[in-house]
Design a protein around this motif. Structure first.
Motif, mmCIF file in Angstrom:
data_model
loop_
_atom_site.group_PDB
_atom_site.id
_atom_site.type_symbol
_atom_site.label_atom_id
_atom_site.label_comp_id
_atom_site.label_asym_id
_atom_site.label_seq_id
_atom_site.Cartn_x
_atom_site.Cartn_y
_atom_site.Cartn_z
ATOM 1 N N ASP A 387 0.720 -1.288 -0.456
ATOM 2 C CA ASP A 387 0.361 0.311 0.288
ATOM 3 C C ASP A 387 0.839 1.360 -0.308
ATOM 4 O OD1 ASP A 387 1.006 -0.587 2.426
ATOM 5 O OD2 ASP A 387 -0.663 -0.627 4.089
ATOM 6 N N THR A 388 1.935 1.197 -0.452
ATOM 7 C CA THR A 388 2.718 2.232 -0.189
ATOM 8 C C THR A 388 3.274 3.272 -2.085
ATOM 9 O OG1 THR A 388 3.980 1.682 1.196
ATOM 10 C CG2 THR A 388 5.100 2.807 0.678
ATOM 11 N N THR A 420 -0.009 4.663 2.427
ATOM 12 C CA THR A 420 1.412 5.098 2.972
ATOM 13 C C THR A 420 2.675 5.723 1.718
ATOM 14 O OG1 THR A 420 1.681 3.539 4.705
ATOM 15 C CG2 THR A 420 3.323 4.796 3.926
ATOM 16 N N ILE A 422 5.550 7.572 0.953
ATOM 17 C CA ILE A 422 7.542 7.682 0.827
ATOM 18 C C ILE A 422 7.581 9.343 0.330
ATOM 19 C CG2 ILE A 422 9.941 6.901 1.466
ATOM 20 C CD1 ILE A 422 8.848 4.254 1.922
ATOM 21 N N ARG A 438 5.208 9.391 5.388
ATOM 22 C CA ARG A 438 7.007 9.292 6.044
ATOM 23 C C ARG A 438 7.916 9.957 5.001
ATOM 24 N NH1 ARG A 438 8.274 2.776 7.035
ATOM 25 N NH2 ARG A 438 9.753 4.250 8.231
#
Ligand code: TYD
Ligand code: MG
Length: 454
Positions: A387-388, A420, A422, A438
């Motif tokens: 899920d990133t 999520t 990054i 993140r």
């Protein structure tokens, strides 16, 4: 008066004053041909000796109303044009033979004609019967488009002058033949002359013209680049053979943003629009696997999620392979060098393959972080969570640089079920729309945290 002769390269359009077997500019063999002589003799007299007419000058504040655009109703096409077709504009559509240019333009012709523009489609490649058969396959036989099969430019211009269409489509510029130029159709001089005649005619008469151009193996519109300078808008129609996706990309647009893309799918009954390309590009993605990551990208004004796939394997060759499809090879080399020099992760002796799924070509530096993650994930044989998504630029120092349109990227990712993201530290603070964000300041911190290694 001495006769001046000039020569042009049929591959790149470079001009020289002597013939040679190989073009100095592009290195191609047997592509230099003699240009047709200029009709007016060159004059040694300066232009200043004879007075011309004074030009009307205006100030910058002159208010011009924006041109009334015509929408085709094909949203993907209208957006790439910058919001529809501008009257009296000249457009070049380039692409590999067989990619679907004639299909796209016949569909566009039908739509523009349906929207009220008087439209003429001239085919220099196919007989009218063939074009009519395609129209039948596309379900367009009732569209009010006038069809002509002709290559003689003089006859075409005469016809356009009498018929006075608002849009003329010329398929293709390489088949056009101007009888005042002494060289074969498809040669640089012919293509240049035909494009010049058609674009100036269009401007003078207030007609829009769309020229189709084939692209050579080297990725240039065959013959001269000069055609690109003559037109207002240059669109490329791209796609991988074996994939049904087709991407229409604006590389130059005087009436809208460049880099905008439109996504289509080639079906049995023509091109259909893909209004949600992210879903399409991710549709073949299964369970998370090592080497596969999702990049939250932006193409033009629209966020697009794409999957980057990497494979890293011990090399049997003395020189390890680096193979890239859909991204820049030298950018890959740079990221491998940064991973090695700043994070101490060597790739020597390993073959590296990188692929953008779905046949899209990504050029954003914002994909750096996704590429690094795909490479590491493949090398460590460790999958990232499903899920990133990732985005961010990597500098030579190993620092992560924030990129634009963070909010748009996050919104699109959330829409497609990701939780999520990054991304680099810093950047414009905005709503994350419920996405967990993140952030990392440099590549080493990212590698240590995500892969637990350094
Ligand atoms: P075409 O438009 O002729 O390509 P270009 O003008 O760029 O050379 O399209 C060629 C291919 O598209 C051809 O291989 C057949 C395929 N095609 C479809 O799959 N579906 C269709 O409805 C049409 C008209 C063509
Ligand atoms: Mg064609």
């Amino acid at each position: 008066m001495a006769k001046t002769t000039s020569f042009s390269c049929t591959a790149c359009g470079a001009r020289t004053n002597k013939w040679s077997g190989r073009c100095d500019a592009c290195g191609e063999w047997n592509t230099i041909i003699e240009d047709a002589p200029l009709s007016a003799g060159p004059s040694k007299k300066s232009l200043g000796n004879k007075r011309g007419a004074a030009i009307q000058l205006t100030d910058l504040a002159t208010q011009e109303t924006p041109p009334p655009r015509t929408q085709s109703g094909l949203e993907e096409l209208d957006r790439v044009l910058g919001g529809g077709l501008v009257p009296a504009s000249a457009i070049l559509v380039g692409g590999d033979p067989g990619i679907g240019k004639s299909t796209l333009l016949l569909q566009a012709a039908a739509r523009f004609a349906g929207a009220g523009l008087k439209t003429i489609y001239i085919s220099g490649e196919e007989a009218s019967a063939q074009v009519r058969m395609r129209a039948q396959r596309l379900g367009l036989t009732d569209a009010p488009v006038q069809l002509g099969a002709e290559t003689n430019l003089r006859d075409i211009l005469t016809t356009l002058d009498t018929e006075k269409p608002q849009l003329a489509i010329i398929d293709s510029i390489q088949t056009m033949w101007a009888d005042n130029v002494e060289s074969a159709p498809g040669s640089v001089s012919q293509v240049r002359a035909a494009a010049h005649e058609l674009t100036t005619f269009a401007k003078r008469k207030g007609m829009s013209v769309i020229l189709v151009g084939h692209v050579t193996k080297e990725g240039q519109i065959a013959g001269p680049r000069v055609v690109e300078h003559m037109v207002d808008t240059v669109l490329y129609f791209e796609g991988e053979r074996g994939h049904q996706f087709r991407i229409l990309r604006a590389v130059k647009n005087r009436f809208g943003p460049a880099d905008e893309i439109g996504v289509f799918e080639m079906t049995g009954s023509g091109l259909s629009e893909v209004l949600n390309p992210s879903a399409l590009f991710l549709s073949e993605r299964g369970e998370p696997s090592p080497g596969s990551v999702v990049f939250a990208g932006v193409e033009g004004t629209r966020p697009v999620l794409v999957e980057f796939q990497a494979l890293v394997a011990p090399s049997p060759h003395s020189q390890a392979r680096r193979t890239v499809v859909g991204w820049d090879g030298s950018r890959l080399a740079m990221i491998l060098a940064v991973l090695e020099a700043r994070c101490g992760i060597p790739f020597a002796g390993l073959d590296v393959y990188l692929n953008v799924a779905g046949g899209l070509k990504v050029s954003e530096p914002a994909a750096d972080l996704a590429v690094a993650a795909a490479l590491l994930s493949a090398r460590e044989d460790a999958a990232l969570p499903k899920d990133t998504v990732l985005f961010g630029e990597i500098s030579l120092s190993g620092a992560l640089r924030p990129v634009g349109q963070t909010e748009n990227r996050l919104k699109e990712a959330q829409k497609l079920g990701f939780t999520t993201a990054i991304a680099p530290s810093g950047g414009k603070a905005g709503g994350t729309g419920g996405m967990a964000l993140r952030q990392f300041g440099d590549l080493t911190a990212f590698v240590g945290d995500i892969f637990g290694a350094g």
